[in-house]
Write a protein that holds these residues in place. Structure first.
Motif, PDB file in Angstrom:
ATOM      1  N   SER A  19      -5.100   2.460  -2.246  1.00 40.22           N
ATOM      2  CA  SER A  19      -5.845   3.124  -1.173  1.00 40.22           C
ATOM      3  C   SER A  19      -5.309   4.508  -0.829  1.00 40.22           C
ATOM      4  N   GLU A  38      -3.838  -3.728  -1.200  1.00 44.68           N
ATOM      5  CA  GLU A  38      -4.478  -2.408  -1.231  1.00 44.68           C
ATOM      6  C   GLU A  38      -3.566  -1.357  -1.869  1.00 44.68           C
ATOM      7  N   ARG A  88      -7.428   6.568  -8.693  1.00 44.44           N
ATOM      8  CA  ARG A  88      -7.737   5.162  -8.393  1.00 44.44           C
ATOM      9  C   ARG A  88      -8.486   4.526  -9.554  1.00 44.44           C
ATOM     10  N   TYR A 107      -5.217  -9.898  -5.302  1.00 44.87           N
ATOM     11  CA  TYR A 107      -5.340  -8.470  -5.003  1.00 44.87           C
ATOM     12  C   TYR A 107      -6.231  -8.295  -3.777  1.00 44.87           C
ATOM     13  N   THR A 166      -8.367  -5.672  -1.290  1.00 48.88           N
ATOM     14  CA  THR A 166      -8.963  -4.340  -1.207  1.00 48.88           C
ATOM     15  C   THR A 166     -10.151  -4.379  -0.247  1.00 48.88           C
ATOM     16  N   ASP A 222     -12.494  -2.078  -0.991  1.00 47.62           N
ATOM     17  CA  ASP A 222     -13.409  -1.343  -1.874  1.00 47.62           C
ATOM     18  C   ASP A 222     -14.128  -2.331  -2.796  1.00 47.62           C
ATOM     19  N   ARG A 241      -7.005   1.401 -11.631  1.00 51.67           N
ATOM     20  CA  ARG A 241      -7.755   0.131 -11.733  1.00 51.67           C
ATOM     21  C   ARG A 241      -7.666  -0.399 -13.150  1.00 51.67           C
ATOM     22  N   GLU A 283     -13.669  -1.719  -6.613  1.00 46.19           N
ATOM     23  CA  GLU A 283     -12.421  -2.276  -7.148  1.00 46.19           C
ATOM     24  C   GLU A 283     -12.571  -3.770  -7.381  1.00 46.19           C
ATOM     25  N   GLN A 297       0.815  -1.204   0.000  1.00 47.43           N
ATOM     26  CA  GLN A 297       0.000   0.000   0.000  1.00 47.43           C
ATOM     27  C   GLN A 297       0.861   1.272   0.000  1.00 47.43           C
TER      28      GLN A 297
END
Length: 632
Positions: A163, A160, A170, A190, A192, A194, A174, A197, A83
């Protein structure tokens, strides 16, 4: 490139906290897998165990064909992107990307080729001479990705990575990471928190909560077929609407009633073909879910109507979200009300506060969950179907066919509810059926069968096509006969449980040493179960010790096995035979081992009153009782 297998992975900290519980998953080569869930759900811990940065408490982790539990991170052939980027501030972009390759002692020419190719893929060629402080957040993240790419690992792990970026960047990153996965054609895992995402990037998504895997599925299936209320609420924006309610079937209709409202709608019973019948008599409370896009402010769009009181409207540009309440008389705020509803409306829609409007609902997209367990009552592969049946003179008439009951099923004459598990339905029987539908449920073909007015489900191969007639059979040892809510005849119990311990001793064996046969000492492992010993391979013993600790030899282990995994013979655990149950094509001895009951498959001539039961240690499910950890 490599696949990744997680077999019953646990992470338990010294204070007893289980961060990850019984994580099982097969990740195929070149997949893009996303772990998603709220903070503290165990997703990053799982990723770190794959990377080798966290020790695995129990379970087996494979990358490719190799078990890597005890392998150092540098030897696992993985690359991880963090991150916080973790770039060396005193090095240029080129030097940051080349640093790992220099440690591997690659030639300058090879390093230069790899770094420049990665920079080209990521579009950062012009920044190779800059230092990290001269880069934006998105550019630094690309450098971190580039440092991973140049290693050409079997598996990419990303924790992440977006983030720290702003919303616009972002979104752009992506897309870049998805393109990168397509170019590199390797396995990506991956992490996350979110869900946007997760939905836009993953080929499959793992939804986690409190250390447990809630559901593993494709983005589309998670959205359309959530397995429980948590997944339904976590996936999708805005969150799914939930209402307490009840379902009551009458003929070919099911009445959907929302508690504390005047909403009561009659939907076709076909919408609930997969639902557990126990929830359709109105006696069990349920949670009813409906997404905002399946409710319309246009009362003509969907066939089912209801009135609600508007609280406020949020204008989002492309559309509006109307917050309202189905309990028109409620004095609670919408945020607190259990009957709150969010409706998607066209952009520019305007309503006064407290205005009563009529909305329409698309009940073909209804989701229903058990009020207590929060699990769906209509899983994609239904566990069972309940039909009406009649027992008369030792025969069961159900699904329009009379079948002689085997000796194992004792039921007085009368009417019964017959519970038929999906696993009990197979081909090559004598019950007439028509194939009316099929679907692929994560690689499993599920066939919809119409037998009279009843819909059954079966896991069948591709032989039977939609629209064709079929002859099906029901495995009688799996059915349940109920009358007035009580079980009269239960299915055969196929989940045997005994308690044992792992043992070890030194033995003398002959081995070739320097071309000569010599006697050497070796450790021999075995399972002790009610005084009987069963050989245990060194690999299995090490797996048990890795998960249960060095004192594994002093711990009670729960051993689970089916009647087909135990052999009745002359050696093994002493048992008395209570009875033999005969299902016609199969017979089972019901044995007593201490205070435990064990069912074992036996031959047609078996007539013993005592027996010895033999187990194969390699086939057992083994659970460490003290901490509830599955070790094998």
């Amino acid at each position: 490139m490599a696949s990744v297998q997680l077999n019953h992975i646990y992470k338990v900290y010294p204070n007893g906290v289980k961060a990850v519980n019984d994580f099982c998953m097969d990740i195929a080569d070149k997949e893009f897998i996303v772990f998603v869930g709220p903070s503290g759900c165990g997703k990053s811990t799982t990723l770190r165990m794959i990377a080798g940065l966290e020790e695995i408490t129990a379970g087996e982790l494979r990358i490719g064909d190799a078990v890597v539990n005890d392998m150092e991170p540098k030897d696992r052939d993985i690359a991880m992107v963090f991150q916080n980027y973790a770039l060396y501030p005193h090095m240029t972009v080129y030097e940051n990307m080349a640093f790992g390759l220099k440690l591997r002692k690659l030639s300058k020419a090879e390093i230069d080729e790899k770094v420049k190719e990665a920079a080209r893929i990521l579009g950062i060629t012009e920044y190779l001479d800059r230092k990290p402080k001269a880069l934006s957040g998105g550019q630094r993240q690309r450098v971190a990705l580039g440092r991973a790419i140049v290693r050409e690992p079997k598996v990419f792990l990303l924790d992440e990575p977006l983030s720290n970026l702003d919303a616009k960047l972002r979104t752009a990153m992506r897309s870049e990471i998805s393109k990168l996965h397509h170019k590199l054609q390797t396995t990506f895992i991956y992490v996350t928190h979110d869900q946007v995402e997760a939905m836009t990037m993953g080929t499959r998504i793992v939804v986690m909560k409190d250390g447990f895997v809630q559901q593993i599925d494709s983005p589309r299936n998670l959205y359309n077929f959530p397995g429980n209320k948590f997944v339904a609420g976590f996936i999708g924006t805005p969150q799914m609407n939930f209402f307490d309610g009840r379902l009551t079937q009458h003929g070919d209709k099911v009445t959907v009633t929302l508690d504390n409202t005047e909403v009561s709608l009659d939907a076709p019973a076909s919408y609930f073909n997969k639902a557990n019948r126990a929830y359709l008599d109105g006696s069990k409370p349920v949670v009813i879910g409906l997404r905002a896009e399946h409710i319309s402010v246009d009362p003509k769009q969907f066939p089912y109507k209801a009135k609600c009181r508007v609280s406020h409207v949020e204008e989002l540009g492309t559309d509006c979200q109307v917050y309202a309440d189905f309990n028109i008389a409620s004095e609670e705020t919408v945020a607190e009300s259990p009957t709150r509803v969010i409706v998607k409306a066209p952009a520019g829609s305007f309503y006064d506060i407290d205005q009563i409007i009529e909305v329409s609902l698309d009940l073909s997209h209804i989701h229903v969950f058990d009020a207590e367990t929060e699990q769906t009552i209509a899983p994609r592969i239904p566990a069972e179907v309940v039909v009406e049946g009649v027992v008369a003179n030792g025969a069961l008439t159900a699904l329009g066919t009379e079948t002689a009951l085997p000796a194992a099923i004792e039921a007085p004459n009368g009417k019964y509810a017959v519970v038929i598990p999906t696993d009990a339905v197979s081909l090559k029987g004598k019950i007439d059926a028509e194939v009316i539908g099929e679907e692929d449920v994560n690689g499993q073909r599920l066939v919809h069968l119409k037998v009279g007015d009843t819909i059954l489900f079966a896991k069948l191969d591709a032989e039977e096509k939609v629209g064709k007639k079929a002859k099906i059979a029901i495995d009688l040892k799996q059915i349940t006969l109920e009358r007035d809510g009580e079980v009269v005849s239960a299915p055969l119990n196929c989940d045997n449980v005994l308690v044992g311990r792992l043992g070890k001793r030194k033995v003398s064996v002959e081995k070739e040493v320097n071309g000569k046969m010599k006697k050497v000492s070796e450790l021999e492992f075995y399972l002790t179960v009610f005084g009987a010993e069963f050989p245990c391979s060194r690999a299995l013993a090490l797996r048990l010790a890795n998960g249960g600790g060095q004192d594994i030899f002093n711990k009670d282990l729960e051993l689970r096995f089916t009647p087909y995994q135990v052999t009745a013979g002359e050696t093994g655990i002493e048992a008395t035979v209570d009875k033999v149950v005969d299902y016609g094509s199969e017979r089972f001895a019901v044995c007593k081992v201490g205070d435990k009951t064990v069912n074992a498959l036996v031959g047609k001539d078996f007539a013993e009153t005592s027996v010895r039961l033999a187990l194969d240690a390699e086939q057992l499910a083994i659970i460490e009782l003290a901490n509830g950890i599955r070790l094998a």
